[in-house]
Design an enzyme around this catalytic site. Structure first.
Site, PDB file in Angstrom:
ATOM      1  N   ARG A  61       0.871  -1.186   0.000  1.00  0.00           N
ATOM      2  CA  ARG A  61       0.000   0.000   0.000  1.00  0.00           C
ATOM      3  C   ARG A  61       0.896   1.221   0.000  1.00  0.00           C
ATOM      4  O   ARG A  61       1.741   1.372   0.883  1.00  0.00           O
ATOM      5  CB  ARG A  61      -0.925   0.033   1.215  1.00  0.00           C
ATOM      6  CG  ARG A  61      -1.525   1.435   1.403  1.00  0.00           C
ATOM      7  CD  ARG A  61      -2.607   1.529   2.440  1.00  0.00           C
ATOM      8  NE  ARG A  61      -3.830   0.925   1.966  1.00  0.00           N
ATOM      9  CZ  ARG A  61      -5.031   1.189   2.492  1.00  0.00           C
ATOM     10  NH1 ARG A  61      -5.156   2.040   3.484  1.00  0.00           N
ATOM     11  NH2 ARG A  61      -6.106   0.597   2.030  1.00  0.00           N
ATOM     12  N   HIS A  92      -7.386   0.814  -6.346  1.00  0.00           N
ATOM     13  CA  HIS A  92      -7.609   0.074  -5.095  1.00  0.00           C
ATOM     14  C   HIS A  92      -8.376  -1.214  -5.444  1.00  0.00           C
ATOM     15  O   HIS A  92      -9.538  -1.377  -5.074  1.00  0.00           O
ATOM     16  CB  HIS A  92      -8.405   0.952  -4.128  1.00  0.00           C
ATOM     17  CG  HIS A  92      -8.417   0.453  -2.713  1.00  0.00           C
ATOM     18  ND1 HIS A  92      -7.613  -0.572  -2.261  1.00  0.00           N
ATOM     19  CD2 HIS A  92      -9.152   0.844  -1.636  1.00  0.00           C
ATOM     20  CE1 HIS A  92      -7.856  -0.786  -0.972  1.00  0.00           C
ATOM     21  NE2 HIS A  92      -8.775   0.054  -0.574  1.00  0.00           N
ATOM     22  N   GLN A 100     -10.449  -3.645  -3.008  1.00  0.00           N
ATOM     23  CA  GLN A 100     -11.699  -3.072  -2.492  1.00  0.00           C
ATOM     24  C   GLN A 100     -12.886  -3.397  -3.412  1.00  0.00           C
ATOM     25  O   GLN A 100     -13.996  -3.659  -2.957  1.00  0.00           O
ATOM     26  CB  GLN A 100     -11.538  -1.547  -2.361  1.00  0.00           C
ATOM     27  CG  GLN A 100     -12.785  -0.822  -1.869  1.00  0.00           C
ATOM     28  CD  GLN A 100     -13.087  -1.049  -0.401  1.00  0.00           C
ATOM     29  OE1 GLN A 100     -12.225  -0.918   0.440  1.00  0.00           O
ATOM     30  NE2 GLN A 100     -14.343  -1.384  -0.090  1.00  0.00           N
ATOM     31  N   ASP A 133     -16.972   8.122  -1.540  1.00  0.00           N
ATOM     32  CA  ASP A 133     -15.670   7.982  -0.878  1.00  0.00           C
ATOM     33  C   ASP A 133     -15.283   9.367  -0.361  1.00  0.00           C
ATOM     34  O   ASP A 133     -15.945  10.367  -0.673  1.00  0.00           O
ATOM     35  CB  ASP A 133     -14.644   7.454  -1.907  1.00  0.00           C
ATOM     36  CG  ASP A 133     -13.255   7.214  -1.305  1.00  0.00           C
ATOM     37  OD1 ASP A 133     -13.145   7.098  -0.066  1.00  0.00           O
ATOM     38  OD2 ASP A 133     -12.275   7.160  -2.086  1.00  0.00           O
ATOM     39  N   CYS A 170     -16.254   2.724   0.871  1.00  0.00           N
ATOM     40  CA  CYS A 170     -15.119   1.842   1.180  1.00  0.00           C
ATOM     41  C   CYS A 170     -14.665   2.008   2.633  1.00  0.00           C
ATOM     42  O   CYS A 170     -14.018   1.112   3.175  1.00  0.00           O
ATOM     43  CB  CYS A 170     -13.971   2.109   0.222  1.00  0.00           C
ATOM     44  SG  CYS A 170     -13.461   3.838   0.155  1.00  0.00           S
ATOM     45  N   ARG A 180     -13.946  -7.341   2.863  1.00  0.00           N
ATOM     46  CA  ARG A 180     -12.544  -7.117   2.515  1.00  0.00           C
ATOM     47  C   ARG A 180     -11.710  -8.352   2.873  1.00  0.00           C
ATOM     48  O   ARG A 180     -10.811  -8.745   2.153  1.00  0.00           O
ATOM     49  CB  ARG A 180     -11.964  -5.905   3.259  1.00  0.00           C
ATOM     50  CG  ARG A 180     -12.587  -4.549   2.963  1.00  0.00           C
ATOM     51  CD  ARG A 180     -12.463  -4.144   1.520  1.00  0.00           C
ATOM     52  NE  ARG A 180     -11.110  -4.225   1.016  1.00  0.00           N
ATOM     53  CZ  ARG A 180     -10.086  -3.419   1.353  1.00  0.00           C
ATOM     54  NH1 ARG A 180     -10.278  -2.417   2.176  1.00  0.00           N
ATOM     55  NH2 ARG A 180      -8.879  -3.590   0.828  1.00  0.00           N
TER      56      ARG A 180
HETATM   57  N1   CP Z   1     -11.212   0.697   2.667  1.00  0.00           N
HETATM   58  C1   CP Z   1      -9.926   0.660   3.057  1.00  0.00           C
HETATM   59  O1   CP Z   1      -9.004   0.398   2.286  1.00  0.00           O
HETATM   60  O2   CP Z   1      -9.757   0.917   4.373  1.00  0.00           O
HETATM   61  P1   CP Z   1      -8.341   1.062   5.123  1.00  0.00           P
HETATM   62  O3   CP Z   1      -7.736   2.362   4.663  1.00  0.00           O
HETATM   63  O4   CP Z   1      -8.702   1.085   6.580  1.00  0.00           O
HETATM   64  O5   CP Z   1      -7.481  -0.098   4.762  1.00  0.00           O
HETATM   65  N1  NVA Z   2      -9.688   7.355  -1.724  1.00  0.00           N
HETATM   66  C1  NVA Z   2      -9.355   6.924  -0.394  1.00  0.00           C
HETATM   67  C2  NVA Z   2      -9.641   5.466  -0.221  1.00  0.00           C
HETATM   68  C3  NVA Z   2      -9.387   4.944   1.173  1.00  0.00           C
HETATM   69  C4  NVA Z   2      -9.690   3.486   1.300  1.00  0.00           C
HETATM   70  C5  NVA Z   2      -7.895   7.236  -0.098  1.00  0.00           C
HETATM   71  O1  NVA Z   2      -7.051   6.937  -0.948  1.00  0.00           O
HETATM   72  O2  NVA Z   2      -7.615   7.799   0.968  1.00  0.00           O
END
Ligand code: CP
Ligand code: NVA
Length: 339
Positions: free
Chosen positions: A106, A133, A136, A229, A270, A322
């Site tokens: 990540r 992502h 997700q 989101d 998400c 998830r």
């Molecule tokens: N939805 C998601 O990716 O959550 P986190 O940032 O908590 O991993």
């Molecule tokens: N768009 C958001 C998604 C988090 C799961 C971010 O990147 O912060």
């Protein structure tokens, strides 16, 4: 269907059949877990999780998923490893690939997860970059399938920053699996036209449709799913809040918008979501911008508390999924004998 040794970096790399296979495998693993049936198919393997950004769901999903499959897990946080500071991504990939059977990443750059995938020699899974992502989307689509029984033909509307990692990935997923995708946002926040065109091409084969509008009532009329989101994503400077609030505060998902959708419509997000003054950022935005934008004065940003707490909201089922879907991705890419 054999996905062994494949990277999971973007859904663009997968066929509709492969994506459906992963969703069906997730449903099977979820059922097995609910029935207390152990599935430790990977008990001699180890995985490493590389996080440059924070996470609750993705980290825990990878950890629990790996443990349920019998694997060992190492977590390397934003400050825990040499990567980027003293060691290139390419060297990190070649070191970790010799110790681990799979690598989750990540971070910020899509190029970094691609470099890991190219040089590690073991499967690399994208746990979120600035651009995509993909894990997700598997959880989101499993949830939609659980609610409606199918994915093809679902009228799916994404409201908000349509060119962030979620907007991009949901559009690709919808194109691949034949959903009717609408992005609702001011034009400045629509995805890059090259990606839209790619999805339109894919849609010709799958029966999906892809549309964008800045008219929130038109874009949510009679749809089955309303998804949103955060307005500012991880890694963006806090200075963008000003313009993002100006652009997106009219697009907050509220009960009026939910009532405009199909009466059986569900609300998805998400997570994490700003829906009240119980977070540091929510409190700060409310106090700094509440007078200028009264809609955010209670810390409700992209969605109201009423919507997220309503019976139409499936956000926690989605969050649980998830884990089942990430487990399926690890199992399918690390083994070909789980049937
Ligand atoms: N939805 C998601 O990716 O959550 P986190 O940032 O908590 O991993
Ligand atoms: N768009 C958001 C998604 C988090 C799961 C971010 O990147 O912060």
């Amino acid at each position: 269907m054999n996905l062994k040794n494949r990277n999971f970096i973007t859904l663009l790399d997968f066929t509709p059949e492969e994506i459906n296979h992963l969703i069906n495998l997730s449903a099977r693993l979820k059922k097995e877990k609910q029935e207390g049936k152990s599935h430790k198919h990977l008990s001699d393997k180890n995985v490493v999780l590389l996080f440059q950004k924070d996470s609750t769901r993705t980290r825990c999903a990878f950890e629990v998923g790996a443990l349920d499959l019998g694997m060992g897990v190492t977590y390397l946080g934003p400050n825990g490893s040499q990567m980027n500071k003293k060691e290139s991504v390419k060297d990190t990939a070649r070191v970790l690939g010799r110790m681990y059977d799979g690598i989750e990443f990540r971070g910020y750059k899509q190029a970094d997860v691609e470099a890991l995938g190219e040089h590690a020699g073991v499967p690399v899974w994208n746990g979120l970059t600035d651009v995509y992502h993909p894990t997700q989307i598997l959880a989101d689509f499993l949830t939609i399938k659980e609610v409606f029984g199918h994915l093809k033909g679902i009228r799916f509307t994404y409201v908000g920053d349509s060119r962030n990692n979620m907007g991009n990935s949901l559009m690709i997923g919808a194109a691949k699996l034949g959903l009717h995708f609408t992005g609702v946002a001011p034009k400045e926040l629509w995805p890059e036209s090259s990606l839209i065109n790619k999805c339109l091409e894919i849609s010709k084969e799958t029966g999906a449709t892809i549309t964008f509008t800045d008219d929130k009532m038109l874009g949510t009329k009679d749809v089955d799913v309303i998804y949103t989101d955060v307005w500012v994503s991880m890694g963006e400077p806090k200075e963008v809040w000003n313009s993002r609030l100006e652009l997106l505060s009219p697009y907050q998902v509220d009960m009026e918008m939910m009532k405009n959708a199909n009466e059986k419509a569900i609300f998805m997000h998400c997570l994490p979501a700003f829906h009240g003054i119980d977070t540091e950022v929510g409190t700060q935005i409310a106090s700094e911008y509440g007078t200028l934008y009264p809609k955010v004065s209670k810390g409700e940003l992209e969605v109201t508390d009423e919507v997220i707490e309503s019976a139409q909201s499936v956000v926690f089922q989605e969050a649980e999924n998830r884990m089942h879907t990430i487990k399926a991705v690890m199992l399918a890419t690390l083994s070909d004998s789980y049937e």
